[in-house]
Design a protein around this motif. Structure first.
Motif, mmCIF file in Angstrom:
data_model
loop_
_atom_site.group_PDB
_atom_site.id
_atom_site.type_symbol
_atom_site.label_atom_id
_atom_site.label_comp_id
_atom_site.label_asym_id
_atom_site.label_seq_id
_atom_site.Cartn_x
_atom_site.Cartn_y
_atom_site.Cartn_z
ATOM 1 N N LEU A 114 -7.739 41.192 14.482
ATOM 2 C CA LEU A 114 -8.786 42.097 13.998
ATOM 3 C C LEU A 114 -9.270 43.091 15.055
ATOM 4 C CD1 LEU A 114 -11.174 39.735 11.971
ATOM 5 C CD2 LEU A 114 -9.532 41.359 11.087
ATOM 6 N N THR A 115 -8.615 43.092 16.221
ATOM 7 C CA THR A 115 -9.130 43.914 17.320
ATOM 8 C C THR A 115 -9.306 45.374 16.911
ATOM 9 O OG1 THR A 115 -7.802 42.511 18.724
ATOM 10 C CG2 THR A 115 -8.813 44.417 19.772
ATOM 11 N N GLN A 116 -8.216 45.952 16.343
ATOM 12 C CA GLN A 116 -8.250 47.369 16.000
ATOM 13 C C GLN A 116 -9.323 47.655 14.956
ATOM 14 O OE1 GLN A 116 -6.663 49.620 17.671
ATOM 15 N NE2 GLN A 116 -7.700 51.176 16.442
ATOM 16 N N GLN A 117 -9.374 46.766 13.933
ATOM 17 C CA GLN A 117 -10.338 46.942 12.852
ATOM 18 C C GLN A 117 -11.779 46.908 13.385
ATOM 19 O OE1 GLN A 117 -9.196 44.384 9.685
ATOM 20 N NE2 GLN A 117 -11.248 44.367 8.798
ATOM 21 N N GLN A 118 -12.020 45.970 14.308
ATOM 22 C CA GLN A 118 -13.374 45.860 14.853
ATOM 23 C C GLN A 118 -13.716 47.062 15.718
ATOM 24 O OE1 GLN A 118 -14.175 42.126 16.753
ATOM 25 N NE2 GLN A 118 -14.397 41.105 14.774
ATOM 26 N N HIS A 119 -12.694 47.561 16.434
ATOM 27 C CA HIS A 119 -12.901 48.728 17.286
ATOM 28 C C HIS A 119 -13.300 49.922 16.417
ATOM 29 C CE1 HIS A 119 -12.471 51.183 20.784
ATOM 30 N NE2 HIS A 119 -11.556 51.951 20.214
ATOM 31 N N THR A 120 -12.556 50.109 15.298
ATOM 32 C CA THR A 120 -12.849 51.224 14.398
ATOM 33 C C THR A 120 -14.259 51.078 13.817
ATOM 34 O OG1 THR A 120 -10.551 51.066 13.776
ATOM 35 C CG2 THR A 120 -11.904 52.516 12.436
ATOM 36 N N GLU A 121 -14.606 49.853 13.412
ATOM 37 C CA GLU A 121 -15.939 49.620 12.845
ATOM 38 C C GLU A 121 -17.023 49.987 13.855
ATOM 39 O OE1 GLU A 121 -16.224 45.565 11.526
ATOM 40 O OE2 GLU A 121 -14.871 45.998 9.857
ATOM 41 N N GLN A 122 -16.765 49.588 15.116
ATOM 42 C CA GLN A 122 -17.749 49.852 16.160
ATOM 43 C C GLN A 122 -17.924 51.355 16.374
ATOM 44 O OE1 GLN A 122 -16.578 47.761 19.613
ATOM 45 N NE2 GLN A 122 -18.496 46.630 19.674
ATOM 46 N N LEU A 123 -16.757 52.083 16.390
ATOM 47 C CA LEU A 123 -16.812 53.525 16.584
ATOM 48 C C LEU A 123 -17.609 54.189 15.461
ATOM 49 C CD1 LEU A 123 -13.263 54.563 17.821
ATOM 50 C CD2 LEU A 123 -15.400 54.549 19.090
ATOM 51 N N LEU A 124 -17.334 53.714 14.224
ATOM 52 C CA LEU A 124 -18.030 54.273 13.067
ATOM 53 C C LEU A 124 -19.537 54.045 13.162
ATOM 54 C CD1 LEU A 124 -16.108 53.548 9.769
ATOM 55 C CD2 LEU A 124 -17.139 55.693 10.502
#
Ligand SMILES: Nc1ncnc2c1ncn2[C@@H]1O[C@H](COP(=O)(O)OP(=O)(O)OP(=O)(O)O)[C@@H](O)[C@H]1O
Ligand SMILES: [Mg+2]
Length: 344
Positions: A114-124
Protein backbone atom coordinates in the motif's frame (compact mmCIF):
# COMPACT_ATOMS: atom_id res chain seq x y z
CA UNK A 1 -13.66 -21.36 -20.95
CA UNK A 2 -10.17 -22.41 -22.13
CA UNK A 3 -9.37 -18.82 -23.09
CA UNK A 4 -10.75 -17.43 -19.84
CA UNK A 5 -8.74 -19.75 -17.62
CA UNK A 6 -5.63 -19.03 -19.71
CA UNK A 7 -6.22 -15.30 -19.14
CA UNK A 8 -6.75 -15.88 -15.40
CA UNK A 9 -3.50 -17.84 -15.28
CA UNK A 10 -1.67 -14.95 -16.98
CA UNK A 11 -3.22 -12.45 -14.59
CA UNK A 12 -2.21 -14.63 -11.63
CA UNK A 13 1.36 -14.76 -12.89
CA UNK A 14 1.72 -11.13 -13.86
CA UNK A 15 -0.20 -9.30 -11.15
CA UNK A 16 1.66 -7.28 -8.54
CA UNK A 17 -0.49 -8.59 -5.66
CA UNK A 18 1.01 -11.56 -3.82
CA UNK A 19 -1.36 -14.54 -3.93
CA UNK A 20 -0.88 -17.60 -1.71
CA UNK A 21 -3.05 -20.72 -1.93
CA UNK A 22 -2.91 -22.24 1.52
CA UNK A 23 -3.93 -25.58 2.92
CA UNK A 24 -4.79 -25.88 6.57
CA UNK A 25 -3.28 -23.18 8.67
CA UNK A 26 -0.25 -22.30 6.65
CA UNK A 27 0.99 -24.89 4.14
CA UNK A 28 1.58 -23.12 0.81
CA UNK A 29 0.13 -25.18 -2.04
CA UNK A 30 1.10 -22.66 -4.63
CA UNK A 31 1.96 -18.97 -4.88
CA UNK A 32 2.31 -16.54 -7.75
CA UNK A 33 5.64 -14.85 -8.74
CA UNK A 34 4.72 -11.70 -6.80
CA UNK A 35 4.22 -13.85 -3.68
CA UNK A 36 7.61 -15.51 -4.22
CA UNK A 37 9.27 -12.10 -4.53
CA UNK A 38 7.54 -11.07 -1.31
CA UNK A 39 8.91 -14.14 0.49
CA UNK A 40 12.41 -13.20 -0.77
CA UNK A 41 12.20 -9.57 0.31
CA UNK A 42 10.23 -9.69 3.55
CA UNK A 43 10.59 -11.49 6.83
CA UNK A 44 7.47 -13.59 6.34
CA UNK A 45 6.58 -16.84 7.97
CA UNK A 46 3.13 -18.05 7.18
CA UNK A 47 3.18 -20.41 10.18
CA UNK A 48 3.11 -17.48 12.45
CA UNK A 49 2.73 -14.10 10.86
CA UNK A 50 2.58 -12.74 14.33
CA UNK A 51 6.32 -12.98 14.82
CA UNK A 52 6.97 -10.88 11.76
CA UNK A 53 4.14 -8.48 11.24
CA UNK A 54 4.09 -5.18 13.09
CA UNK A 55 0.45 -5.09 13.97
CA UNK A 56 -2.63 -4.52 11.89
CA UNK A 57 -4.99 -1.59 11.65
CA UNK A 58 -8.28 -1.95 13.51
CA UNK A 59 -11.08 0.55 13.98
CA UNK A 60 -9.39 1.66 17.17
CA UNK A 61 -5.69 1.75 16.50
CA UNK A 62 -3.26 2.00 13.60
CA UNK A 63 -1.04 -0.83 14.85
CA UNK A 64 -2.47 -3.38 17.19
CA UNK A 65 -2.29 -7.12 17.77
CA UNK A 66 -5.59 -7.24 19.65
CA UNK A 67 -8.07 -9.43 17.79
CA UNK A 68 -5.75 -9.69 14.76
CA UNK A 69 -7.77 -10.48 11.65
CA UNK A 70 -4.95 -12.58 10.21
CA UNK A 71 -4.63 -14.81 13.26
CA UNK A 72 -8.35 -15.23 13.41
CA UNK A 73 -8.32 -15.99 9.66
CA UNK A 74 -11.39 -13.77 9.23
CA UNK A 75 -12.99 -14.81 5.97
CA UNK A 76 -13.47 -12.30 3.17
CA UNK A 77 -12.44 -9.18 4.98
CA UNK A 78 -9.59 -7.00 3.96
CA UNK A 79 -7.45 -5.25 6.54
CA UNK A 80 -4.14 -3.41 6.75
CA UNK A 81 -1.01 -4.85 8.31
CA UNK A 82 2.69 -4.01 8.38
CA UNK A 83 5.48 -6.33 7.21
CA UNK A 84 9.20 -6.05 7.85
CA UNK A 85 11.51 -5.76 4.86
CA UNK A 86 14.60 -7.92 5.37
CA UNK A 87 16.58 -4.68 5.18
CA UNK A 88 14.65 -3.19 8.02
CA UNK A 89 11.72 -0.95 7.11
CA UNK A 90 8.03 -1.53 7.94
CA UNK A 91 5.80 -1.55 4.88
CA UNK A 92 1.97 -1.28 4.94
CA UNK A 93 0.05 -4.03 3.15
CA UNK A 94 -3.59 -4.71 2.65
CA UNK A 95 -4.42 -8.36 3.33
CA UNK A 96 -7.45 -10.46 2.58
CA UNK A 97 -8.10 -14.06 3.47
CA UNK A 98 -10.78 -16.14 1.73
CA UNK A 99 -11.74 -19.72 2.46
CA UNK A 100 -12.40 -21.26 -0.96
CA UNK A 101 -12.85 -24.93 -0.04
CA UNK A 102 -13.99 -25.46 3.51
CA UNK A 103 -13.88 -29.27 3.40
CA UNK A 104 -10.33 -29.44 2.07
CA UNK A 105 -9.35 -26.43 4.21
CA UNK A 106 -8.03 -24.47 1.25
CA UNK A 107 -7.88 -20.73 1.39
CA UNK A 108 -6.35 -17.87 -0.53
CA UNK A 109 -4.36 -15.09 1.05
CA UNK A 110 -3.74 -11.93 -0.99
CA UNK A 111 -1.28 -9.23 0.06
CA UNK A 112 -1.03 -5.85 -1.66
CA UNK A 113 1.68 -3.26 -1.02
CA UNK A 114 0.00 0.00 0.00
CA UNK A 115 3.02 2.30 0.03
CA UNK A 116 2.22 4.09 -3.23
CA UNK A 117 -1.49 4.38 -2.41
CA UNK A 118 -0.76 5.86 1.00
CA UNK A 119 1.77 8.27 -0.48
CA UNK A 120 -0.83 9.50 -2.99
CA UNK A 121 -3.44 9.86 -0.24
CA UNK A 122 -1.01 11.86 1.84
CA UNK A 123 -0.16 14.16 -1.08
CA UNK A 124 -3.86 14.72 -1.75
CA UNK A 125 -4.53 15.50 1.89
CA UNK A 126 -1.60 17.94 1.95
CA UNK A 127 -2.85 19.60 -1.24
CA UNK A 128 -6.37 20.02 0.14
CA UNK A 129 -4.94 21.43 3.35
CA UNK A 130 -2.71 23.90 1.48
CA UNK A 131 -5.61 25.02 -0.72
CA UNK A 132 -7.74 25.44 2.36
CA UNK A 133 -5.10 27.56 4.13
CA UNK A 134 -4.53 29.70 1.03
CA UNK A 135 -8.28 30.25 0.63
CA UNK A 136 -8.68 31.17 4.26
CA UNK A 137 -5.77 33.63 3.98
CA UNK A 138 -7.21 35.19 0.83
CA UNK A 139 -10.63 35.60 2.48
CA UNK A 140 -9.06 37.23 5.50
CA UNK A 141 -7.11 39.60 3.23
CA UNK A 142 -10.29 40.51 1.35
CA UNK A 143 -12.03 41.26 4.62
CA UNK A 144 -9.12 43.41 5.82
CA UNK A 145 -8.89 45.22 2.51
CA UNK A 146 -12.65 46.00 2.67
CA UNK A 147 -12.34 47.25 6.22
CA UNK A 148 -9.32 49.43 5.36
CA UNK A 149 -11.07 50.84 2.33
CA UNK A 150 -14.61 51.28 3.62
CA UNK A 151 -13.84 52.11 7.23
CA UNK A 152 -10.45 53.66 7.86
CA UNK A 153 -9.83 55.25 4.45
CA UNK A 154 -13.34 56.79 4.40
CA UNK A 155 -12.87 58.18 7.90
CA UNK A 156 -9.53 59.78 7.01
CA UNK A 157 -10.86 61.06 3.71
CA UNK A 158 -13.76 62.88 5.41
CA UNK A 159 -11.32 64.44 7.87
CA UNK A 160 -9.11 65.56 4.97
CA UNK A 161 -12.04 67.27 3.23
CA UNK A 162 -12.91 69.03 6.48
CA UNK A 163 -9.29 70.14 6.81
CA UNK A 164 -9.21 71.56 3.27
CA UNK A 165 -12.39 73.52 3.91
CA UNK A 166 -10.73 75.35 6.79
CA UNK A 167 -8.53 77.33 4.37
CA UNK A 168 -11.61 79.09 3.02
CA UNK A 169 -13.27 79.81 6.35
CA UNK A 170 -13.44 83.33 7.53
CA UNK A 171 -15.65 83.07 10.60
CA UNK A 172 -14.21 81.88 13.90
CA UNK A 173 -17.37 79.84 14.73
CA UNK A 174 -17.13 77.91 11.44
CA UNK A 175 -13.47 77.34 12.03
CA UNK A 176 -14.04 76.05 15.57
CA UNK A 177 -16.95 73.82 14.64
CA UNK A 178 -14.88 72.33 11.83
CA UNK A 179 -12.00 71.64 14.22
CA UNK A 180 -14.30 69.93 16.68
CA UNK A 181 -15.81 67.87 13.81
CA UNK A 182 -12.29 66.78 12.76
CA UNK A 183 -11.41 65.98 16.35
CA UNK A 184 -14.32 63.57 16.69
CA UNK A 185 -13.75 62.01 13.23
CA UNK A 186 -10.10 61.34 14.03
CA UNK A 187 -11.01 59.92 17.44
CA UNK A 188 -13.45 57.49 15.76
CA UNK A 189 -10.85 56.45 13.18
CA UNK A 190 -8.27 55.94 15.91
CA UNK A 191 -10.74 53.78 17.84
CA UNK A 192 -11.41 51.75 14.65
CA UNK A 193 -7.67 51.17 14.16
CA UNK A 194 -7.33 50.02 17.79
CA UNK A 195 -10.28 47.65 17.42
CA UNK A 196 -8.90 46.26 14.19
CA UNK A 197 -5.50 45.66 15.77
CA UNK A 198 -7.14 43.86 18.71
CA UNK A 199 -9.27 41.78 16.41
CA UNK A 200 -6.24 40.79 14.34
CA UNK A 201 -4.35 39.59 17.38
CA UNK A 202 -5.03 40.92 20.86
CA UNK A 203 -1.76 41.61 22.65
CA UNK A 204 -3.35 40.32 25.86
CA UNK A 205 -3.38 36.82 24.32
CA UNK A 206 0.42 36.83 24.11
CA UNK A 207 1.08 38.83 27.27
CA UNK A 208 -1.54 37.55 29.72
CA UNK A 209 -2.96 34.34 28.27
CA UNK A 210 -6.29 32.98 27.18
CA UNK A 211 -8.31 33.83 30.30
CA UNK A 212 -7.50 37.55 30.19
CA UNK A 213 -7.81 37.75 26.40
CA UNK A 214 -11.27 36.13 26.50
CA UNK A 215 -12.40 38.39 29.34
CA UNK A 216 -11.43 41.46 27.32
CA UNK A 217 -13.07 40.04 24.21
CA UNK A 218 -16.35 39.33 26.04
CA UNK A 219 -16.43 42.90 27.32
CA UNK A 220 -16.12 44.30 23.78
CA UNK A 221 -18.61 41.70 22.51
CA UNK A 222 -21.21 42.68 25.13
CA UNK A 223 -20.84 46.35 24.20
CA UNK A 224 -21.06 45.66 20.48
CA UNK A 225 -23.95 43.18 20.39
CA UNK A 226 -25.73 43.75 23.70
CA UNK A 227 -25.48 40.01 24.44
CA UNK A 228 -24.45 39.03 27.95
CA UNK A 229 -21.62 36.47 28.22
CA UNK A 230 -21.56 34.19 31.27
CA UNK A 231 -17.93 33.11 31.52
CA UNK A 232 -17.15 30.25 33.90
CA UNK A 233 -13.49 29.34 34.28
CA UNK A 234 -10.91 28.74 36.97
CA UNK A 235 -8.00 29.11 34.61
CA UNK A 236 -7.10 32.67 35.61
CA UNK A 237 -3.39 33.07 34.91
CA UNK A 238 -2.94 29.51 33.56
CA UNK A 239 -0.85 29.51 30.40
CA UNK A 240 -0.98 27.03 27.52
CA UNK A 241 1.20 26.79 24.40
CA UNK A 242 0.58 29.68 22.00
CA UNK A 243 -0.99 27.37 19.39
CA UNK A 244 -3.57 26.14 21.93
CA UNK A 245 -4.37 29.63 23.24
CA UNK A 246 -4.78 31.02 19.72
CA UNK A 247 -7.08 28.13 18.78
CA UNK A 248 -9.23 28.57 21.92
CA UNK A 249 -9.51 32.29 21.23
CA UNK A 250 -10.40 31.94 17.53
CA UNK A 251 -12.94 29.18 18.13
CA UNK A 252 -14.65 31.24 20.85
CA UNK A 253 -14.62 34.30 18.59
CA UNK A 254 -16.26 32.40 15.71
CA UNK A 255 -18.83 30.63 17.92
CA UNK A 256 -19.82 33.91 19.56
CA UNK A 257 -20.00 35.74 16.25
CA UNK A 258 -22.26 32.98 14.90
CA UNK A 259 -24.45 33.23 18.00
CA UNK A 260 -24.73 37.01 17.56
CA UNK A 261 -25.55 36.65 13.86
CA UNK A 262 -27.97 33.72 13.93
CA UNK A 263 -29.00 32.50 17.39
CA UNK A 264 -31.23 35.42 18.46
CA UNK A 265 -30.34 35.25 22.15
CA UNK A 266 -29.60 37.69 24.94
CA UNK A 267 -27.13 35.47 26.76
CA UNK A 268 -24.33 33.00 25.96
CA UNK A 269 -22.47 30.67 28.31
CA UNK A 270 -18.76 29.94 27.93
CA UNK A 271 -17.01 27.29 30.05
CA UNK A 272 -13.25 26.84 29.99
CA UNK A 273 -11.65 24.26 32.26
CA UNK A 274 -8.96 21.65 32.59
CA UNK A 275 -9.35 18.00 33.49
CA UNK A 276 -6.51 15.53 34.04
CA UNK A 277 -6.46 14.58 30.37
CA UNK A 278 -7.71 17.61 28.52
CA UNK A 279 -8.55 21.27 28.17
CA UNK A 280 -12.27 21.71 27.56
CA UNK A 281 -14.04 24.67 25.99
CA UNK A 282 -17.81 24.74 25.80
CA UNK A 283 -19.98 27.47 24.30
CA UNK A 284 -23.75 27.27 24.68
CA UNK A 285 -26.59 29.39 23.40
CA UNK A 286 -30.26 28.65 23.91
CA UNK A 287 -31.16 30.23 20.58
CA UNK A 288 -32.93 29.17 17.41
CA UNK A 289 -30.40 26.43 16.58
CA UNK A 290 -30.13 24.68 13.22
CA UNK A 291 -29.79 21.23 11.77
CA UNK A 292 -26.04 20.47 11.42
CA UNK A 293 -26.70 17.66 8.92
CA UNK A 294 -28.57 19.76 6.40
CA UNK A 295 -28.31 23.49 6.46
CA UNK A 296 -27.56 26.23 3.98
CA UNK A 297 -24.92 28.59 5.32
CA UNK A 298 -26.14 32.16 5.51
CA UNK A 299 -22.64 33.61 5.16
CA UNK A 300 -19.57 32.17 3.42
CA UNK A 301 -19.96 28.98 5.50
CA UNK A 302 -16.26 28.72 6.44
CA UNK A 303 -16.62 29.38 10.16
CA UNK A 304 -17.57 25.90 11.38
CA UNK A 305 -15.08 24.22 9.04
CA UNK A 306 -12.38 26.55 10.25
CA UNK A 307 -13.08 25.75 13.90
CA UNK A 308 -13.00 22.00 13.25
CA UNK A 309 -9.72 22.25 11.30
CA UNK A 310 -8.05 24.35 13.97
CA UNK A 311 -9.04 21.91 16.72
CA UNK A 312 -8.07 18.80 14.77
CA UNK A 313 -4.67 20.28 13.89
CA UNK A 314 -3.95 20.08 17.64
CA UNK A 315 -5.25 16.48 17.86
CA UNK A 316 -8.38 17.68 19.59
CA UNK A 317 -12.06 16.77 19.24
CA UNK A 318 -14.56 19.24 17.87
CA UNK A 319 -18.24 18.65 18.39
CA UNK A 320 -21.20 20.75 17.36
CA UNK A 321 -24.62 19.93 18.79
CA UNK A 322 -27.62 21.81 17.55
CA UNK A 323 -31.25 21.29 16.65
CA UNK A 324 -33.84 23.76 15.43
CA UNK A 325 -35.29 25.64 18.42
CA UNK A 326 -32.95 23.75 20.79
CA UNK A 327 -29.94 26.06 20.87
CA UNK A 328 -26.36 25.35 19.84
CA UNK A 329 -23.42 23.88 21.72
CA UNK A 330 -19.81 23.98 20.55
CA UNK A 331 -17.57 21.56 22.40
CA UNK A 332 -13.77 21.42 22.10
CA UNK A 333 -11.48 18.96 23.83
CA UNK A 334 -7.69 19.21 23.53
CA UNK A 335 -5.59 16.42 25.01
CA UNK A 336 -2.99 17.39 27.56
CA UNK A 337 0.25 15.58 26.93
CA UNK A 338 2.33 14.12 29.76
CA UNK A 339 4.79 16.46 31.45
CA UNK A 340 7.32 17.87 29.00
CA UNK A 341 4.79 17.30 26.22
CA UNK A 342 3.01 19.74 24.00
CA UNK A 343 0.10 21.15 25.99
CA UNK A 344 1.32 21.22 29.57
N1 LIG B 1 -25.19 29.52 17.09
C1 LIG B 1 -25.91 29.33 15.95
N2 LIG B 1 -27.26 29.44 15.96
C2 LIG B 1 -27.98 29.25 14.83
N3 LIG B 1 -27.46 28.93 13.64
C3 LIG B 1 -26.11 28.82 13.55
C4 LIG B 1 -25.26 29.00 14.69
N4 LIG B 1 -23.99 28.78 14.33
C5 LIG B 1 -24.02 28.49 13.01
N5 LIG B 1 -25.29 28.51 12.54
C6 LIG B 1 -25.72 28.17 11.15
O1 LIG B 1 -24.67 27.46 10.53
C7 LIG B 1 -24.26 28.10 9.33
C8 LIG B 1 -22.79 27.87 9.11
O2 LIG B 1 -22.00 28.61 10.03
P1 LIG B 1 -20.54 29.04 9.63
O3 LIG B 1 -19.93 29.78 10.75
O4 LIG B 1 -19.83 27.84 9.12
O5 LIG B 1 -20.76 29.98 8.36
P2 LIG B 1 -21.28 31.47 8.31
O6 LIG B 1 -21.33 32.10 9.66
O7 LIG B 1 -22.55 31.40 7.54
O8 LIG B 1 -20.15 32.17 7.44
P3 LIG B 1 -18.66 32.61 7.93
O9 LIG B 1 -18.48 32.09 9.34
O10 LIG B 1 -17.74 31.92 6.97
O11 LIG B 1 -18.64 34.08 7.85
C9 LIG B 1 -24.67 29.54 9.51
O12 LIG B 1 -24.87 30.18 8.26
C10 LIG B 1 -25.96 29.41 10.31
O13 LIG B 1 -27.03 29.13 9.44
MG1 LIG C 1 -19.67 31.97 10.97
Amino acid sequence: MEITSELFRKAYEQMSDAVFLLQGKSEIITSNPAANRLLDQYEVNLDDFCTFCNGYTSNFEERTCLGCSLRKRVDNESFQLFLNLKVGKNIPFSASYTLIDEKAGISVLILRNLTQQQHTEQLLKQKTMTEYVINAQENERKRLSRELHDGLAQGLFSTLIELRKIKYMTKKEDYESSLSEMDSMLATTLEDIRNMAIELRPSSLDDLGIFAALKAYFKRYEQLFGIHVVFVSELYGTRFPASVETMLYRVTQEALTNAAKYADVGEIEVYLFKTKQSIVLEINDQGIGFSPDHFTAQGSGLGLLNMKERVELLNGDFELRSEPQQGTKVLVRIPIEPKGGRTT
